[in-house]
Structures are given as C-alpha cells and as structure tokens.
Design an enzyme around this catalytic site. Structure first.
Site, short mmCIF file in Angstrom:
data_model
loop_
_atom_site.label_atom_id
_atom_site.label_comp_id
_atom_site.label_asym_id
_atom_site.label_seq_id
_atom_site.Cartn_x
_atom_site.Cartn_y
_atom_site.Cartn_z
N GLY A 1 -3.71 -4.77 1.99
CA GLY A 1 -4.66 -5.33 2.96
C GLY A 1 -4.20 -6.68 3.49
N GLY B 1 0.81 -1.22 0.00
CA GLY B 1 0.00 0.00 0.00
C GLY B 1 0.84 1.26 0.00
#
Ligand code: AMP
Length: 394
Positions: free
Chosen positions: A374, A351
């Site tokens: 995630g 991310g």
C-alpha cells in the site's frame, strides 16, 4: 512528494534511548511459529548500526489486527526470540507497550542493548494516532527512528504521532525506498516505463493518473486491462470488468494521448472458460463469448518484454495474469524475467508483484523490491506518506 530526510547516520545515537518502529508483521502458522522471517532479517542493518554505535534500542511494531485489545495470539514474543537468534544477543521482551513493564525495562536498558515492546495495536489509540498515547510512547526514548515502510502511508501513533515529541529520522529501509522510488518518480532515467496490472482499475486509478504525467510508456496487463479493452469497444467475453469505470478508463487513455505517453493494452490473451487452475488455456486475439482473459498472450509478452529491455527505468505493480494458476502465469513470469535481465533500473512495487517476483526466483536480480504494498502504491500516486513526511528534513 519528494523527500530529503535525515537518516540514522546524520544524528548522534550514542548513549541515547532510541525508539525504532519496525515492520515485524510476519506471517505465522496456527501454532504461532513464524513461517517467513524476511521482515525481521530486513530490519537488521538499521538495528545493528544503532547497537554498534552505542544506542539503547527500544523496538516496536504491530502484528496482525488485534483491534485494540491485548490478545496473546498477536503477541510479538516469537519475534523477540527470532530477532535474538539473528542478532546473536538477548532481546528483552516487555509485557506491555506503555505500561509499567515497558517503562521499567526501557529505563534499565543500557547502550548496546535491545528490547522489544508488545504489539502497538493492543491499544486502540495506536491506529487513531491519539496524541496522549503517542506522547507516552515517545516518553520511553530520546530519538525516534522510523524503518517501517509498510505502514508509512498510515498516520498512526507509532509511525507518525511520536514524531511530534521526539527528534525523528529514518532507518535504512525507508531511506532506500526514498532513494530508489523517489528518484524514479522525480528524476528518472528515461525511457521511463510503468508496468501496471492486477485485479482492479479502481485500485490503480491514482497511480495511473500520476504516472501518466511522468512516464514515457504505460503497459497494462492483468484483469484491469479488460476494463480498458471494453472502453475501446473490444470484445472481452466474460473477463473481469468494472462497468462503472469505463468512462474513467477512456479519460485516462485520452489523457495519455494528450501527453504523448505510449499506452499499451494486450493484443492477445490466454483465455479459459472458467476461473480455476484446471481451466484449459487457449490463445485468442478477439476474446470469444463465454471466454475469460486470464493472462496476456505471446505476442503481447514479446511487445512488453521489448519495452522493458530498452527502458531506462521500469516500475512494476500488479501481475499480468492469474499467476497463482500455472497455465496463466507465463505473462507475469515473462515480465519478471525481463525486469531481472534489463539494464534499466528495475523497481518492483510491494504486494502481489513482489510475491510473484519471489515465487519465480527473480526478486534478487531486481534493483529494488519495495517492502511496502500500500505504501509503494501511495508513493507512486504522488501522495504524502505521513510516516516519512513527519521525519526531519536533511
Ligand atoms: P492486485 O492485488 O490488484 O495487484 O491484484 C492481484 C490479483 O489479480 C492476483 O491475485 C491475480 O490472480 C489477479 N488477476 C490478474 N489478472 C487477472 C485476470 N485476468 N483475471 C482475474 N484476476 C486476475
């Protein structure tokens, strides 16, 4: 959850039809042109191993959010072209996922050849992990290889459901995530330092809660630091704060004290009077009324860099400030630089932290940059990842 899973080298793949779940969810421009092919490049070691060892490879992936219906915009055709260029071989593209074309092409596929199915999310059954859909998908092959770490935290048909019908192992990408993040969580070289930042405490509660049990030191930056600062009755001006998480922030800090974990909050800040890249940056220890904390300050950087330097393992998730704005990027840059230079095992969660490490040119000097945002967060939370849990144990 600690994993010890079979990988592609632990099974015989020769003359087998192998269904490989890849992460080909690449960014595209308005014309459908792929703007970054990193994910396709990263899939090559697993695909090449399988092809060189006589497997007939049926690759599959999702792309974007087509919401369960066929939509040309989300077709994987451009991926098949790019994959063919990178492999220097023909990649035949099926016009469907479990339909007649996919079945015919899969049946005709020879050892050493590769084909790509259409976007698995053209079927609503994919995200519902529908058993009938998973069974039909698995019917194309004799072995399942999961190499899509980015979706390993989802129990979808192509990430987990097919494992009910096929022998299932992991590819090199998932193997590396298990080896590096798994080892850090279960037998870390100490001191084990976690650097946690980003926008919200609420996104990271599970991670903090789990890492407090494992780490020696937790370093906090980013907007979420201000919720903790407020919970300590420090002035935060107009900094972002989650009022409904103040009690929880106190509890987490008390838990850290109880377990003898060092829990560091920023002592100085780079503040601005509004949230924009043209906001004038000031250094402040006590944030004045009307000011907003947008990055960690120089003394805090020095303290955090020292912790990273003398660590045995460092795991980093979440930027230290608004790194998208140049005046408020130094804290994130300094952490990335320190991680690139340290002798510690350096692990970057996917991310935004991975994007920041890449942006500032430090990504290739890290021991590991996770391929899943995630998924790496849920791994660090200590949760079971369905796309890995379903694979055969070694
Ligand atoms: P996350 O997705 O939770 O890792 O958050 C990343 C985002 O947090 C980035 O877009 C940063 O710009 C933002 N961020 C980091 N520090 C701050 C801050 N002090 N105030 C507002 N946003 C921040």
């Amino acid at each position: 959850m600690e994993y010890n899973k079979k990988n592609i080298e632990n099974v015989n793949v020769a003359n087998k039809k192998v269904l490989v779940r890849c992460d080909f969810n690449v960014p595209q421009d308005d014309t459908g042109e792929i703007t970054a092919d990193q994910r396709i490049v990263e899939s090559l070691p697993t695909l090449k191993y399988l092809l060189q060892h006589g497997a007939a490879v049926i690759a599959c992936s999702h792309l974007g959010r087509p919401k369960g219906t066929f939509n040309e915009k989300y077709s994987l055709k451009p991926v098949a072209v790019r994959l063919g260029e990178l492999l220097h071989m023909n990649v035949s593209m099926a016009s469907d996922v479990i339909g007649e074309d996919a079945k015919a092409k899969a049946a005709a596929l020879q050892p050493g050849q590769i084909m790509l199915l259409e976007n698995v999310r053209f079927h609503a059954e994919e995200e519902k992990n529908d058993p009938a859909f998973a069974k039909q998908l698995s019917g194309l092959a004799e072995l399942f290889v999961n190499d899509a770490f980015g979706t390993a935290h989802r129990a979808h048909a192509s990430t987990a459901g097919v494992a009910d019908y096929l022998p299932s192992v992991c590819g090199y990408l998932i193997q590396k995530e298990i080896n590096v993040i798994g080892k850090a969580l279960f037998s870390p070289r100490r001191p084990f330092v976690a650097v946690l930042g980003g926008a919200k405490v609420s996104d990271k509660i599970g991670v903090i809660d789990n890492l407090i049990n494992i780490c020696d030191t937790i370093i906090v930056g980013g907007a979420m630091a201000y919720t903790f600062k407020k919970a300590c009755n420090r002035p935060i001006g107009i900094s972002r704060c989650e009022e409904d998480k103040l009690e929880l922030a106190k509890e987490l800090m008390l838990k850290a004290v109880g377990l003898g974990v060092h829990f560091y909050l920023p002592g100085d800040h780079i503040v601005g009077d509004h949230f924009a890249s043209d906001a004038r940056p000031y250094i402040m220890q006590h944030i004045a009324d009307g000011m907003m904390g947008m990055d960690i300050g120089p003394s805090t950087i020095a303290r955090y860099v020292k912790e990273i330097k003398f660590a045995g393992t460092v795991i980093w998730n979440g930027p230290m400030g608004v790194f998208e704005f140049p005046s408020f990027a130094e804290g994130t840059k300094a952490v990335a630089r320190a991680m690139a230079k340290t002798d510690a095992i350096s692990i970057v969660g996917g991310g935004d932290s991975a994007a920041a490490a890449e942006k500032f040119g430090f990504a290739d000097r890290m021991d590991h940059v996770s391929t899943g945002g995630g998924a790496s967060l849920e791994f660090m939370e200590g949760l079971a990842l369905p796309g890995i849990a379903c694979l055969e144990d070694y």
